[in-house]
Design a protein around this motif. Structure first.
Motif, PDB file in Angstrom:
ATOM      1  N   UNK A   6       0.845  -1.141  -0.044  1.00 27.70           N
ATOM      2  CA  UNK A   6      -0.114   0.096  -0.022  1.00 27.70           C
ATOM      3  C   UNK A   6       0.870   1.472   0.007  1.00 27.70           C
ATOM      4  N   UNK A   7       0.432   2.192  -0.868  1.00 23.04           N
ATOM      5  CA  UNK A   7       1.372   3.317  -1.113  1.00 23.04           C
ATOM      6  C   UNK A   7       2.556   3.598  -1.578  1.00 23.04           C
ATOM      7  N   UNK A   8       2.982   2.660  -2.179  1.00 18.89           N
ATOM      8  CA  UNK A   8       4.300   2.302  -3.156  1.00 18.89           C
ATOM      9  C   UNK A   8       4.131   3.097  -4.592  1.00 18.89           C
ATOM     10  N   UNK A   9       5.274   3.824  -4.777  1.00 19.06           N
ATOM     11  CA  UNK A   9       5.163   4.544  -5.920  1.00 19.06           C
ATOM     12  C   UNK A   9       6.439   4.237  -6.858  1.00 19.06           C
ATOM     13  N   UNK A  10       7.336   3.759  -6.277  1.00 22.03           N
ATOM     14  CA  UNK A  10       8.732   3.412  -7.196  1.00 22.03           C
ATOM     15  C   UNK A  10       9.239   2.373  -6.217  1.00 22.03           C
ATOM     16  N   UNK A  11       9.779   1.019  -6.952  1.00 24.21           N
ATOM     17  CA  UNK A  11      10.329   0.125  -6.415  1.00 24.21           C
ATOM     18  C   UNK A  11      11.451  -0.191  -7.450  1.00 24.21           C
ATOM     19  N   UNK A  12      12.877  -0.300  -6.913  1.00 28.32           N
ATOM     20  CA  UNK A  12      13.909  -0.679  -7.427  1.00 28.32           C
ATOM     21  C   UNK A  12      15.012  -1.591  -6.713  1.00 28.32           C
ATOM     22  N   UNK A  13      15.732  -2.418  -7.457  1.00 25.83           N
ATOM     23  CA  UNK A  13      16.811  -3.290  -6.817  1.00 25.83           C
ATOM     24  C   UNK A  13      18.033  -2.257  -6.833  1.00 25.83           C
ATOM     25  N   UNK A  14      18.652  -2.288  -5.757  1.00 27.72           N
ATOM     26  CA  UNK A  14      19.972  -1.594  -5.498  1.00 27.72           C
ATOM     27  C   UNK A  14      21.150  -2.347  -5.047  1.00 27.72           C
ATOM     28  N   UNK A  15      22.150  -2.074  -4.661  1.00 25.53           N
ATOM     29  CA  UNK A  15      23.263  -2.473  -3.940  1.00 25.53           C
ATOM     30  C   UNK A  15      24.298  -3.071  -5.052  1.00 25.53           C
ATOM     31  N   UNK A  16      25.455  -3.561  -4.369  1.00 23.66           N
ATOM     32  CA  UNK A  16      26.640  -3.846  -5.032  1.00 23.66           C
ATOM     33  C   UNK A  16      26.214  -5.517  -5.604  1.00 23.66           C
ATOM     34  N   UNK A  17      25.571  -6.297  -4.651  1.00 26.62           N
ATOM     35  CA  UNK A  17      25.226  -7.619  -5.026  1.00 26.62           C
ATOM     36  C   UNK A  17      23.827  -7.723  -5.401  1.00 26.62           C
ATOM     37  N   UNK A  18      23.049  -6.624  -5.748  1.00 31.38           N
ATOM     38  CA  UNK A  18      21.701  -6.596  -6.051  1.00 31.38           C
ATOM     39  C   UNK A  18      20.893  -7.456  -5.108  1.00 31.38           C
ATOM     40  N   UNK A  19      21.181  -7.063  -3.725  1.00 35.03           N
ATOM     41  CA  UNK A  19      20.332  -7.586  -2.770  1.00 35.03           C
ATOM     42  C   UNK A  19      19.684  -6.825  -1.638  1.00 35.03           C
TER      43      UNK A  19
END
Length: 115
Positions: free
Chosen positions: A30-43
């Motif tokens: 609920x309420x999420x406008x943007x989601x992404x994968x971050x980090x050096x290991x994509x974790x």
């Protein structure tokens, strides 16, 4: 309007299928406008949105992925300050000047040939 929050959750993901599943679960919150994968290991899953409950998001990821997820960071997203810039001219040194030349196809007669 509540301020936008940025939540970073560490999720152990070893393949693209796990990453896709984690993104879908986070996007459904609920309420999420943007989601992404971050980090050096994509974790790390980074979620930005209004009124997002970080505990419920982490609990949902743990339950549906079947792994241990931990909250790394929760912070308020501040709007970017826009600085007023002077407009640049449309044509600068990179444009070549245009030249026009008047060309007459037929010379003008000096006297009338019909009369």
């Amino acid at each position: 309007m509540p301020p936008q929050m940025k939540i970073v959750v560490k999720v152990p993901m070893h393949c693209d299928k796990c990453r896709t599943k984690a993104l879908k679960i986070a996007a459904a919150a609920h309420g999420v406008s943007k989601v992404s994968i971050e980090g050096a290991n994509k974790d790390h899953v980074e979620v930005i949105g209004d009124d997002v409950d970080s505990v419920c998001l982490t609990r949902s990821l743990r339950k549906k992925l079947g792994c241990s997820c931990t909250i790394v960071k929760v912070e308020e997203v501040k709007p970017a300050v826009k600085t007023e810039e002077k407009p640049t001219p449309a044509c600068t040194l990179q444009c070549r000047p245009m030249y026009c030349e008047l060309v007459r196809e037929y010379p003008e007669p000096t006297t009338c040939s019909i009369m």
